[in-house]
Design a protein around this motif. Sequence first.
Motif, PDB file in Angstrom:
ATOM      1  N   ARG A   1       1.858  13.897  10.202  1.00 24.61           N
ATOM      2  CA  ARG A   1       1.285  13.829   8.858  1.00 24.61           C
ATOM      3  C   ARG A   1      -0.150  14.359   8.845  1.00 24.61           C
ATOM      4  O   ARG A   1      -0.540  15.121   7.943  1.00 24.61           O
ATOM      5  N   CYS A   2      -0.939  13.991   9.843  1.00 23.40           N
ATOM      6  CA  CYS A   2      -2.328  14.433   9.890  1.00 23.40           C
ATOM      7  C   CYS A   2      -2.428  15.952  10.020  1.00 23.40           C
ATOM      8  O   CYS A   2      -3.253  16.597   9.356  1.00 23.40           O
ATOM      9  N   ILE A  51      -0.425   5.559   7.910  1.00 27.65           N
ATOM     10  CA  ILE A  51      -1.017   6.896   8.036  1.00 27.65           C
ATOM     11  C   ILE A  51       0.070   7.964   7.918  1.00 27.65           C
ATOM     12  O   ILE A  51      -0.114   9.008   7.277  1.00 27.65           O
ATOM     13  N   GLY A  52       1.210   7.710   8.517  1.00 27.49           N
ATOM     14  CA  GLY A  52       2.305   8.675   8.450  1.00 27.49           C
ATOM     15  C   GLY A  52       2.866   8.866   7.060  1.00 27.49           C
ATOM     16  O   GLY A  52       3.510   9.888   6.785  1.00 27.49           O
ATOM     17  N   ASN A  53       2.620   7.913   6.160  1.00 27.44           N
ATOM     18  CA  ASN A  53       3.158   8.018   4.801  1.00 27.44           C
ATOM     19  C   ASN A  53       2.115   8.397   3.758  1.00 27.44           C
ATOM     20  O   ASN A  53       2.454   9.040   2.764  1.00 27.44           O
ATOM     21  N   LEU A  54       0.866   7.987   3.961  1.00 27.25           N
ATOM     22  CA  LEU A  54      -0.116   8.111   2.876  1.00 27.25           C
ATOM     23  C   LEU A  54      -1.367   8.882   3.242  1.00 27.25           C
ATOM     24  O   LEU A  54      -2.247   9.037   2.386  1.00 27.25           O
ATOM     25  N   LEU A  62       0.825  -1.201   0.000  1.00 27.74           N
ATOM     26  CA  LEU A  62       0.000   0.000   0.000  1.00 27.74           C
ATOM     27  C   LEU A  62       0.866   1.261   0.000  1.00 27.74           C
ATOM     28  O   LEU A  62       0.593   2.228  -0.714  1.00 27.74           O
ATOM     29  N   MET A  63       1.939   1.253   0.802  1.00 23.59           N
ATOM     30  CA  MET A  63       2.796   2.436   0.898  1.00 23.59           C
ATOM     31  C   MET A  63       3.665   2.639  -0.328  1.00 23.59           C
ATOM     32  O   MET A  63       4.038   3.772  -0.648  1.00 23.59           O
TER      33      MET A  63
END
Length: 701
Positions: A161-162, A124-127, A87-88
Amino acid sequence: MSIKLRDLIRSVRSCKTAAEERSVISRESAMIRTAIREEQEQFRHRNVAKLLFMHMLGYPTHFGQLECLKLIASPHFPEKRIGYLGLMLLLSEEADVLMLATNSLKNDLGHGNQFIVGLALCTIGNLATPDMSRDLATEVDKHLRSGSPYIRKKAALAMARCLTKCPDMVEDFVDRVVSLLKDRSHGVLVTAVQLMSCICEIDPAIGRQAFVRLVPSLVRLLRNLLSMGYSPEHDVSGISDPFLQVHLLRLLRVLGEGNEEASEQMNDILAQVATNTETAKNAGNAILYECVQTIMSVESEEGLRVLAINILGRFLLNRDNNIRYVALNTLGKVVKQDAAAVQRHRNTIVECLKDPDVSIRTRALDLIFKLVTPENVEALTAELLNYLVVAQGENRSDICTRALAVVDGFSPSERWRVDTLITLLTIAGKDCDDRVRASAIVYIAGSADDVKAYAVHKLVKAMRDDDGSQEGLLVVAVWCIGEFGDMLLSQCDAPSGVTYQALEPMSVIDEVEKVIKRVTCPSTVKQRSLTCFAKLTDRFSSAPPAVLDRLREKVRKYESSMNLEMQIRACEYSELMRDGRGALARMPVVDPKVTARRQARGGSVIDVGAVSSAAMPQKSGPGAVADVQGGGDLLDLLDLGGGGAPAPAQQVAPAAQQQMPQNPTQSSDADLLSDIFAAPMPGAAPIQPVAPVVGGGGGGG
């Protein structure tokens, strides 16, 4: 059935050609598509692993994106791990199918296995997209208070990231970050400091207001790292956790910028870091670099700034080119803050010009131009000219332009300025642009008579020694010989003790003729040689008739030239030599102040308005000339700028025309030059404006 991953890697490595490799990948991609279409669940994780390998090789793998989503929905950890990795790597945040993963991520964030939670947080931190960030921020926030350091550090990175994707949430979560600074895990501390820096970057006002009160805590944390003994878990080349130290220094730099109180609190620890950090290993150099950046950014004391610049000076002595490049780049940024401290390392910076690495030489050159002052201009200009001898071809034009700026701004005397420009043309005359040539001519023409005599003698010597490759030198030399050729007939003593002997008129003509007879002589030099010969008929007016006849013959020879510009010039100059009425007299002097103003506006160095009032007749009242645009034709004719556009001949003021004699048999070129000078001439009547000759004619540069 498709092959295993290790078999695919072995097959690709055994390929001897790119076509063979493409064939293997194409065949395997077809088998993976078939497996996806037939829903072969037992081979799904293997197929995604092979798609990751193909992706690393640069082949398209978009057809396997949905397989990643199916894997992360699996209850088994090995399949989730492959699914999240795919996914990443195979998806970007712009992919539409990424929204389908939001529910799976939310479910995995509540999983009891910390490693599955870690996979979701890492994804989450990447995408994370803005929509995903709003939906999952609350779940991520819960894990900031998790009992596991492994989860807390990953949650901090996911929260960064968010907040980056949704800056409006910063105010809601900023207070939750403060508690992370009390964590005993270095991994959590590193991510917490990164999150604080991210918040300050997203919203500086909120970030500084919330974190500036934490400066004493950050200073205490940094001091503890410096005083900490050996710890195998965090030691890197004898430095205690350099990663945390670097991030702390970056955060202190953001919080101390423009804040005197916060800067005062961190001055002592910055001095301690700068003096106690070892430079033998790269980890220590990284900390020192960040420390220097922080010192120069915050409101630090003067002594601390000098210490920081001295650290950069030590970096210049390092054998590692990366460290030297960083030092030169940083010195170039801080030279405006403390030029005196940077000047102490001038000799070391000049030595960098001799480095084999072109990037080091380029940075050193940029820094040297910033270090030039009226006190050191002569020494640094000499170094620049020495470097110009060995400089690469693509950089020589830029160096010439910068050297001209140095000469313009810091010249200590007329003679030094003229001498430097001639040396510059001798070294890189073929690389310098028209601005350098025009400036050299302007400065020589505006200097004192003794400097003019010295310049023209030196130009003749340089032209004689040149092999014909330095076009700029030849253009300036030929122009100056035509303009000040009479000064070559007298002896000239140079300040260095060299005496230039007087030349005979025939010798002067021979020197110019040798240049234009070369096969490699550019056409621009030949065109200016015609101007030179025409002007010399006026300079050598008292010479024997044989000299004047030879000059006229040199010009007349090109009246039937195949080159249109040469032919036009020859015809027009022949007319001027027969009856020029002073048109071949010495050029008016250019006013440097007006020239400087025009250069500041981005215009040419040659300005019509720059003609000195002493050289151009002035009138007032009804008979005054309303528009002196004709001066542009004269300057173009005498090749000052080497290519300026001629001014229209028909814009001569009517008041000036009324004072000119009428003689239909006279040359229109002579009348044009008379209009340019706008001076009353007896025995002349007004004439009708003559349209300019197409092709440049006598108005060419």
